[in-house]
Write an enzyme that holds these catalytic residues in place. Structure first.
Site, PDB file in Angstrom:
ATOM      1  CD  GLN A 182      35.666  35.295   2.916  1.00  0.00           C
ATOM      2  OE1 GLN A 182      35.126  35.857   3.873  1.00  0.00           O
ATOM      3  NE2 GLN A 182      35.411  34.034   2.619  1.00  0.00           N
ATOM      4  CB  SER A 202      30.197  34.376  -3.265  1.00  0.00           C
ATOM      5  OG  SER A 202      29.449  33.257  -2.886  1.00  0.00           O
ATOM      6  CB  ALA A 203      24.584  35.866  -2.516  1.00  0.00           C
ATOM      7  CG  HIS A 204      27.629  31.382   0.381  1.00  0.00           C
ATOM      8  ND1 HIS A 204      28.373  30.666   1.288  1.00  0.00           N
ATOM      9  CD2 HIS A 204      28.339  31.363  -0.775  1.00  0.00           C
ATOM     10  CE1 HIS A 204      29.482  30.222   0.693  1.00  0.00           C
ATOM     11  NE2 HIS A 204      29.471  30.636  -0.554  1.00  0.00           N
ATOM     12  CB  THR A 240      16.401  28.177 -16.402  1.00  0.00           C
ATOM     13  OG1 THR A 240      16.057  27.585 -17.650  1.00  0.00           O
ATOM     14  CG2 THR A 240      15.183  28.858 -15.791  1.00  0.00           C
ATOM     15  CB  CYS A 328      37.714  25.124  -0.159  1.00  0.00           C
ATOM     16  SG  CYS A 328      36.528  26.418  -0.322  1.00  0.00           S
TER      17      CYS A 328
END
Ligand code: PLP
Length: 394
Positions: A182, A202-204, A240, A328
C-alpha cells in the site's frame, strides 16, 4: 452527478490501469509473443524488455537489478519472503515477529509457519495502529530470525517508521521484511536508506496491471527457490514470465514516482475535505487510524448504530463504490482484525467505511458524496433498534 457516472472510492483494493501503462503493455500482448527463454529474435526482445524493466525498477528503489524478483503480486511476494526466510534460517532460530494488523498474506503465512513448528509473536498496536519500538525490542528473543512489519496499513492507512524498526531488528542481527504493497505510489522508497532486507510490491495498487508484483531480496540474504521448475528469475521462481505485466509494472512505477508529490497533494486535499465534511456534519462518527501518519488517500470511519454492509449497499445504489475493510475480507461477516486490534468494540468495527481515493477522483465527486451521505446515515439509523434505544435513554 449523472446517474450513469460511477464514483470509485476503493483504490486500496485496486486501481484503474493507466492508459500510458496499457499502451506500453499492448505490443507484448499482441506482437511480441515469443517465450523470453527462447533464443530467436522475437523472444530475445522480450527477454530484453524484462531485464530493462528490472533495471528501471531497481533504479527507482535504489537497489541492484539482481535483487528484484518478479512475482504474481503482493500475496506471493509476502508468502515467498516469509516462508523462504524462515526455511533458510531455521537452524539459527524458529521465532518470527510480526504485527496484529498485517494483511492476511502475512498473517496466514505466519500461521502456516506456526503449524510447521515456528513461534510467531504478533505485536500489538496503539489506538491509531502504530507499533511501539519498545514492544518490538521486548519481543525479540535469542532465536528470532525475522521481523515482518507492513509499511502502510491497507485498512486504516497508518504508516509505520519502518527505517527505525528495521534498525532495531538489525542491531540484533535479525532480518527485516516489509509489506510495502500500500505504500508504493504514496511514499518514496529508497532501499539503501530504508535498510530493509526484503520488500513486497504489487502493481495493481499504483495504476499498473493485476497479477504482477515484485519481491526485493537483499543480496546478502540466502534466497530459497519459491516455485521449482525452469531457470527463470535467477532459478528462484520458475515459470514463463508475465512479460506485459512486468513491462506494465515498470511503467506504472515510473509514473507513480514522477508524479508522487503532485498526486499526494491532490488526493490529500480531497481526503481532508471528506474527513472534515463527515466529522463536522454527521454525529457519532469516528475517524480510525492516525490523523497525520496516514496514507494521503486513506479514510476509515466508524459510524455508530450502523452496519457497514448496509451503508455500502446504500452507497452502491448511488453508484459510489467503497469498502468496509479490505477486499480480501469482504464476504466475511467477521469484523476487521485491524479495527479490533486498535481497540474498537465489535459494534464500531462492524460500522466501518473505508474510502480510498485515487488520482481520478474529482472535487465534484467529493461534493456529491458529502451531499448524499448524511441522508443515507439517517435512513439507516432510523431503522436501527440500537439507535432507538439510545434516543429513548437520552
Ligand atoms: N499486502 C497488502 C498490504 C495489501 O493491501 C494487499 C492487497 O490488498 C496484498 C498484500 C495482496 O496483494 P495482491 O492483491 O497483489 O496479492
Amino acid at each position: 452527478m449523472n446517474e450513469k457516472e460511477i464514483i470509485y472510492f476503493d483504490n486500496a483494493a485496486t486501481t484503474r490501469l493507466d492508459d500510458e501503462v496499457l499502451n506500453e503493455m499492448l505490443p507484448y500482448l499482441k506482437d511480441y509473443y515469443g517465450n523470453p527463454s527462447s533464443i530467436y529474435k522475437l523472444a530475445q526482445k522480450n527477454k530484453n524488455a524484462i531485464e530493462r524493466a528490472r533495471q528501471d525498477i531497481a533504479d527507482i528503489f535504489n537497489c541492484r537489478a539482481s535483487e528484484i524478483y518478479f512475482t504474481s503480486g503482493g500475496t506471493e511476494s509476502d508468502n515467498w519472503a516469509i516462508k523462504s526466510i524462515a526455511e533458510a534460517y531455521k537452524s539459527k532460530g524458529k521465532h518470527i515477529i510480526t504485527s496484529e494488523i498485517e494483511h492476511h498474506a502475512v498473517l496466514n503465512s505466519c500461521k502456516y509457519l506456526e503449524s510447521q513448528g515456528f513461534r510467531v509473536s504478533y505485536l500489538k498496536v496503539d489506538k491509531n495502529g502504530l507499533i511501539d519500538e519498545n514492544e518490538l525490542k521486548k519481543n525479540i528473543c535469542d532465536d528470532t530470525i525475522l521481523v515482518s512489519i507492513m509499511f502502510a496499513n491497507n485498512e486504516i492507512g497508518t504508516i509505520q517508521d519502518i527505517k527505525k524498526l528495521a534498525e532495531i531488528a538489525h542491531e540484533k542481527n535479525i532480518l527485516f521484511h516489509t509489506d510495502a504493497v500500500q505504500a508504493v505510489g504514496y511514499i518514496k522508497i529508497d532501499l539503501k536508506d530504508l535498510g530493509v532486507d526484503a520488500m513486497s510490491v504489487s502493481a495493481h495498487k499504483f495504476y499498473g496491471p493485476k497479477g504482477i508484483g515484485a519481491l526485493y531480496l537483499n543480496k546478502k540474504i540466502k534466497v530459497l527457490s519459491y516455485l521449482h521448475g525452469g531457470a527463470q528469475e535467477f532459478s528462484k521462481r520458475a515459470g514463463t514470465e508475465n512479460v506485459a505485466g512486468i513491462v506494465g509494472m515498470a511503467k506504472a512505477l515510473e509514473l507513480a514516482y514522477n508524479n508522487l508529490e503532485k498526486n499526494n497533494l491532490y488526493v490529500k486535499d480531497l481526503r481532508d475535505k471528506i474527513i472534515d465534511g463527515v466529522l463536522n456534519n454527521i454525529s457519532h462518527v469516528k475517524l480510525n487510524g492516525d490523523r497525520e501518519k496516514r496514507l494521503a488517500n486513506n479514510i476509515n470511519f466508524s459510524f455508530e448504530f450502523i452496519e457497514g454492509e448496509s451503508l455500502l449497499l446504500m452507497l452502491d445504489a448511488k453508484n459510489i463504490f467503497a469498502s468496509s475493510g479490505s477486499a480480501c475480507t469482504s464476504g466475511s461477516l467477521d469484523p476487521s482484525h485491524v479495527l479490533l486490534a486498535i481497540g474498537l468494540p465489535h459494534e464500531l468495527a462492524h460500522g466501518s467505511l473505508r474510502i480510498t481515493l485515487g488520482k481520478h477522483n474529482t472535487q465534484k465527486e467529493i461534493d456529491y458524496f458529502l451531499n448524499v451521505l448524511p441522508d443515507i446515515v439517517k435512513k439507516l439509523r432510523d431503522m436501527s433498534p440500537l439507535y432507538e434505544e439510545y434516543l429513548s435513554k437520552k
